[in-house]
Write a protein that holds these residues in place. Structure first.
Motif, PDB file in Angstrom:
ATOM      1  N   PHE A   4       0.887  -1.218  -0.159  1.00 36.27           N
ATOM      2  CA  PHE A   4      -0.082   0.030   0.094  1.00 36.27           C
ATOM      3  C   PHE A   4       0.954   1.288   0.061  1.00 36.27           C
ATOM      4  CE2 PHE A   4      -3.419   2.617   0.557  1.00 36.27           C
ATOM      5  CZ  PHE A   4      -3.221   3.477   1.378  1.00 36.27           C
ATOM      6  N   ARG A   5       1.836   1.187   0.611  1.00 37.31           N
ATOM      7  CA  ARG A   5       2.773   2.435   0.708  1.00 37.31           C
ATOM      8  C   ARG A   5       3.365   2.855  -0.562  1.00 37.31           C
ATOM      9  NH1 ARG A   5       7.371   1.421   4.920  1.00 37.31           N
ATOM     10  NH2 ARG A   5       7.594   3.733   4.838  1.00 37.31           N
ATOM     11  N   ALA A  10       3.212  10.453  -4.114  1.00 35.61           N
ATOM     12  CA  ALA A  10       3.386  11.838  -4.620  1.00 35.61           C
ATOM     13  C   ALA A  10       4.182  12.436  -3.349  1.00 35.61           C
ATOM     14  CB  ALA A  10       1.863  12.433  -4.487  1.00 35.61           C
ATOM     15  N   LEU A  13       1.582  17.658  -1.914  1.00 30.64           N
ATOM     16  CA  LEU A  13       0.160  17.580  -2.442  1.00 30.64           C
ATOM     17  C   LEU A  13      -0.678  18.943  -2.104  1.00 30.64           C
ATOM     18  CD1 LEU A  13      -0.626  14.082  -0.977  1.00 30.64           C
ATOM     19  CD2 LEU A  13      -0.068  14.644  -3.441  1.00 30.64           C
ATOM     20  N   VAL A  18      -5.569  16.249  -1.875  1.00 36.33           N
ATOM     21  CA  VAL A  18      -5.581  15.363  -0.481  1.00 36.33           C
ATOM     22  C   VAL A  18      -7.119  15.030  -0.513  1.00 36.33           C
ATOM     23  CG1 VAL A  18      -6.173  16.025   1.907  1.00 36.33           C
ATOM     24  CG2 VAL A  18      -4.100  16.675   0.795  1.00 36.33           C
TER      25      VAL A  18
ATOM     26  N   LEU B 206     -10.478  11.375   9.471  1.00 29.66           N
ATOM     27  CA  LEU B 206      -9.642  11.386   8.086  1.00 29.66           C
ATOM     28  C   LEU B 206      -9.613  12.454   7.198  1.00 29.66           C
ATOM     29  CD1 LEU B 206      -7.349  10.145   6.576  1.00 29.66           C
ATOM     30  CD2 LEU B 206      -9.182   9.023   5.425  1.00 29.66           C
ATOM     31  N   SER B 210      -6.599  15.444   7.298  1.00 29.42           N
ATOM     32  CA  SER B 210      -5.878  15.670   6.313  1.00 29.42           C
ATOM     33  C   SER B 210      -6.535  17.003   5.674  1.00 29.42           C
ATOM     34  CB  SER B 210      -6.260  14.684   5.050  1.00 29.42           C
ATOM     35  OG  SER B 210      -6.535  13.588   5.578  1.00 29.42           O
ATOM     36  N   ALA B 214      -3.727  19.784   4.445  1.00 33.45           N
ATOM     37  CA  ALA B 214      -3.695  20.502   2.986  1.00 33.45           C
ATOM     38  C   ALA B 214      -3.973  21.949   3.333  1.00 33.45           C
ATOM     39  CB  ALA B 214      -4.822  19.905   2.269  1.00 33.45           C
ATOM     40  N   ARG B 220      -4.180  28.672   3.896  1.00 28.88           N
ATOM     41  CA  ARG B 220      -5.390  29.200   3.855  1.00 28.88           C
ATOM     42  C   ARG B 220      -6.235  28.259   5.084  1.00 28.88           C
ATOM     43  NH1 ARG B 220      -8.251  25.371   2.328  1.00 28.88           N
ATOM     44  NH2 ARG B 220      -7.556  23.804   0.703  1.00 28.88           N
ATOM     45  N   GLY B 397      -0.896   5.266   5.707  1.00 32.57           N
ATOM     46  CA  GLY B 397      -0.450   5.258   4.225  1.00 32.57           C
ATOM     47  C   GLY B 397      -0.746   6.652   3.784  1.00 32.57           C
ATOM     48  N   ILE B 398      -1.761   7.088   4.010  1.00 31.91           N
ATOM     49  CA  ILE B 398      -2.025   8.561   3.449  1.00 31.91           C
ATOM     50  C   ILE B 398      -1.092   9.512   4.056  1.00 31.91           C
ATOM     51  CG2 ILE B 398      -3.808  10.339   3.440  1.00 31.91           C
ATOM     52  CD1 ILE B 398      -5.867   8.438   2.978  1.00 31.91           C
ATOM     53  N   THR B 401       2.008  10.270   2.492  1.00 31.61           N
ATOM     54  CA  THR B 401       2.009  10.823   1.183  1.00 31.61           C
ATOM     55  C   THR B 401       1.951  12.352   1.379  1.00 31.61           C
ATOM     56  OG1 THR B 401      -0.405  10.836   0.920  1.00 31.61           O
ATOM     57  CG2 THR B 401       0.881   8.980   0.112  1.00 31.61           C
ATOM     58  N   LEU B 402       1.617  12.806   2.643  1.00 32.03           N
ATOM     59  CA  LEU B 402       1.318  14.050   3.019  1.00 32.03           C
ATOM     60  C   LEU B 402       2.547  14.771   3.886  1.00 32.03           C
ATOM     61  CD1 LEU B 402      -2.089  14.003   5.058  1.00 32.03           C
ATOM     62  CD2 LEU B 402      -1.506  14.722   2.446  1.00 32.03           C
ATOM     63  N   HIS B 403       2.905  16.040   3.405  1.00 28.10           N
ATOM     64  CA  HIS B 403       3.950  16.821   3.944  1.00 28.10           C
ATOM     65  C   HIS B 403       3.458  18.062   4.865  1.00 28.10           C
ATOM     66  CE1 HIS B 403       6.211  14.091   1.232  1.00 28.10           C
ATOM     67  NE2 HIS B 403       7.228  14.610   1.830  1.00 28.10           N
ATOM     68  N   ARG B 408       7.870  14.887   6.079  1.00 26.69           N
ATOM     69  CA  ARG B 408       6.670  13.967   5.805  1.00 26.69           C
ATOM     70  C   ARG B 408       5.883  13.774   7.265  1.00 26.69           C
ATOM     71  NH1 ARG B 408       9.044   8.376   3.621  1.00 26.69           N
ATOM     72  NH2 ARG B 408       7.228   7.491   4.516  1.00 26.69           N
ATOM     73  N   ASP B 412       8.782   6.644   7.794  1.00 24.93           N
ATOM     74  CA  ASP B 412       8.894   4.994   7.746  1.00 24.93           C
ATOM     75  C   ASP B 412       8.862   4.443   9.267  1.00 24.93           C
ATOM     76  OD1 ASP B 412       9.132   4.998   5.010  1.00 24.93           O
ATOM     77  OD2 ASP B 412      11.350   4.897   4.916  1.00 24.93           O
ATOM     78  N   PHE B 415       5.306   4.667  10.421  1.00 21.59           N
ATOM     79  CA  PHE B 415       4.586   3.782   9.770  1.00 21.59           C
ATOM     80  C   PHE B 415       4.800   2.292  10.251  1.00 21.59           C
ATOM     81  CE2 PHE B 415       3.304   0.838   6.342  1.00 21.59           C
ATOM     82  CZ  PHE B 415       2.111   1.626   5.828  1.00 21.59           C
TER      83      PHE B 415
END
Lengths: 444, 444
Positions: A4-5, A10, A13, A18, B206, B210, B214, B220, B397-398, B401-403, B408, B412, B415
């Motif tokens: 999944f990872r 990306a 984002l 998102v 979630l 998220s 974002a 904003r 997992g999401i 991918t977010l920063h 991050r 790792d 996770f």
């Protein structure tokens, strides 16, 4: 779990991304391993509704429910022809295909359970002759059809077309026999035995014909050892399954009896069914042959102890019935969905398709001559051998990749004609069998 | 059908290639549509043998069979660690994954069947408070764990770690309750109701977390409408399912009664289960929530007519049992197979993983405070809420991918710690629940 990872990588984002991710994660809430269950559920709902409505309708008019399931599938699968494309993807959905394949394993396993090795061997000689005649006759007829329509083609291409007519697809016949409660009739056993032998013969025909074409192209003689090796493996499996399998099944049930928990009977049966299907596949036979053999070697005597421990004393047939009721229709509706009606609009191929279908049907009627038992309905045996299925399609697909003297062995027109022939033989069998076997008394 | 044609497009072939094709066609004899059944059969054989042996062994020592199934999975899935890699592919096999997902639908559908809407609403207030506490407490604890271990990280990353601890994975608890025959106990109903609400809350958490990240990145303010819309859809589904679903189910069974063929009862039930699972998935909820709701609204009174027509007067529970016996263990063994023991060798993450696990367990114990019914085992409710599953993995997992501020959100180490936490909470629940609920008398 790391799968999944890696699927999302990306780097940075925006808000829109998102929200897409959130939506995706919401959809994927059961799906961190790359399977989207929703299209499968959609397909299952359509298939089960179609199967139950089609089956009930056709049962009411005295036909086999399987015909209703097939036609429901044709309807669902060809909505694209009237501009409705929402279900187009379901035809090729791998999840539905897997459920269908497992469904047909259960069908053949159940059919096998109704019979046993002794009953099958009792009609073994007839099955063998029926199978051999049912391979030779359609092959010769197919050869002449091809030679008549395409006189300019190479002689080996005619043989290849003949080869696509050989293999009986036993699923339809097995299902109609089960619906008519005639799987253990003499006719039923001869047909089922012949279908198993047919699968072995089909493998050999494919190996030999392809081998001859390859040898011809390479300008050398055909090496028959390959065909022999395939034959040995397949026959070895069948003999081994019957001899060792029977002895093994007894031991496995005895050992399983010591586990002492509920549900052991079904568990052991499933393991036997799946492992013999797996073994059959490993030696090149259809997995359904293995499932059928597993059903044959299982005898109620083996599992009396386990059955006695079930709180409702259910036998295997009762335990398997709900699983089959769920999965078997998936196979037949999906089979119907894959019939592409637009092929029938291709007038250019319909002539050859019609002739090929006549050859396919007539060729298998020769099987009637192979029945040795007196008082048996020979005509019913010939009818039961009619359906052609995916094996013919596989042959045609391989022929489409082979070339001889610079010409494709199976060109587009011939391929389409084979597809039409498979559809027609599939759909004509249930009504013909019901007409022929439905009114006579079960001979048990 | 043309799919098969396009898959082979060699132009001219030598003898070796032809033999490869023949071998491939032999293997593919059930497979002109791109599915290789053999690995799936191999997986099923291993899984069913493992499940039966593991389940029987653990049942014998007074544990829930599901623990044996999970451990059998861990064994099969980690043979690679001792150098045996033949089964490595099975962990990610899509066919097995599909069967597992359908299996857990059947589990929740059955659990739902044992109860009904009135019984669930009777403990609705408790379920709601338990669910809300069970989301807030682990989230706050997770925040502090993350802040303690990684003081340099951004404050929002701490909230994200907290969010991965929110969602209860109801499969394990539902299975243990079913094994103990306690699904309809007050404790059981509170836990199951809370798990459904939990799934809705998890979606919102979630979306909000998220969305805030974002918005922060985009400089904003967070737009809360998105979260609200997700909430409305989910609540709309649940209310609609209960109100319209009950009325609809009655009508569908009445209409189906006119079909008049065997097997209608199971067919209608499957269609209801799959369509509600599909709808749940479409609004972003887990399909198992839909399957559970389908079970809840189905009442034996709806299908008395259909049942009377069954030749053995079987009710739905009896009809579903063999299907579950086949498919449910696939889910739990596969879950065990996916536990990668090598993660536990990563000493660097074990500290954080241990703290996270304690937070996950302690956080759900707060749920005990939400139980309003007197004489209820509050501790059992807290224990039943412990398991975390794939939703936590999806969150992580999401997060990966977010920063935020160039860092991050879930790195790792975090996770891996989440993966360990999920494994530990999954494995500790069956023995804890058996210890707590197994010795008291069923109140159901």
């Amino acid at each position: 779990m790391p799968a999944f990872r890696t699927s999302i990588h990306a780097r940075s984002l925006g808000a829109a991304t998102v929200l897409t991710l959130v939506a995706r994660a919401a959809q994927a809430s059961t799906d961190p391993h790359g399977v989207d269950l929703l299209p499968i559920l959609e397909g299952l709902v359509l298939i089960l509704v179609g199967a139950k409505l089609g089956g009930a309708l056709f049962a009411r008019i005295g036909q086999s429910p399987v015909l209703g399931e097939l036609l429901a599938g044709v309807l669902i699968g060809n909505l694209g022809l009237v501009g409705f494309h929402a279900f187009d993807g379901l035809r090729q959905d791998q999840g539905l295909e897997i459920l269908a394949q497992i469904g047909v394993l259960f069908l053949l396993f159940e059919v096998g359970l109704h019979s046993n090795v002794q009953q099958m061997l009792a009609v073994g000689a007839s099955s063998m002759i029926v199978a051999v005649l049912g391979v030779i006759a359609p092959m010769v007829l197919g050869y002449f059809c091809s030679a008549w329509f395409f006189p300019a083609h190479h002689v080996l291409t005619h043989w290849f077309v003949g080869a696509t007519l050989c293999a009986t697809s036993v699923g339809i016949t097995a299902r109609v026999l089960a619906d008519l409660d005639r799987t253990t009739s003499t006719e039923g056993r001869i047909i089922l035995g012949a279908a198993v032998i047919d699968d072995v013969l089909g493998l050999i025909v494919l190996a030999v014909v392809s081998g001859i074409i390859a040898a011809e192209n390479a300008g050398r003689a055909f090496e028959p050892m390959q065909g022999l090796w395939i034959l040995l493996k397949a026959v070895g499996f069948l003999v081994g399954a019957i001899v060792i399998g029977q002895w093994l099944a007894k031991g496995v049930f005895k050992a399983a009896g010591r586990l002492g928990s509920q549900g052991v009977l079904l568990g052991v049966a499933l393991v036997l069914c799946f492992s013999m299907a797996l073994l059959a596949g490993k030696v090149g036979l259809a997995p359904i042959v293995g499932a059928f053999a597993a059903g044959l070697i299982l005898d109620e005597a083996h599992y009396q102890d386990l059955r006695a421990r079930d709180k409702k004393r259910r036998d295997l047939a009762e335990l398997l019935e709900p699983i089959s009721a769920f999965l078997v229709p998936v196979f037949f509706v999906l089979m119907g969905m894959r019939v592409d009606l637009s092929v029938f609009g291709n007038v250019g191929v319909l002539g050859f398709a019609a002739v090929l279908t006549v050859a396919a049907v007539a060729g298998k009627q020769v099987c009637a001559l192979g029945v040795l038992e007196r008082g048996t309905d020979r005509f019913a045996v010939g009818l039961g051998m009619i359906p052609r299925g995916e094996v013919g399609l596989i042959f045609a697909g391989i022929g489409a990749t082979l070339h001889i003297a610079g010409e494709r062995v199976v060109d587009d027109a011939v391929f389409s004609a084979v597809v039409v022939m498979i559809a027609l033989t599939t759909f004509m069998t249930p009504p013909l069998l019901v007409w022929r076997m439905g009114r006579t008394k079960p001979a048990g």
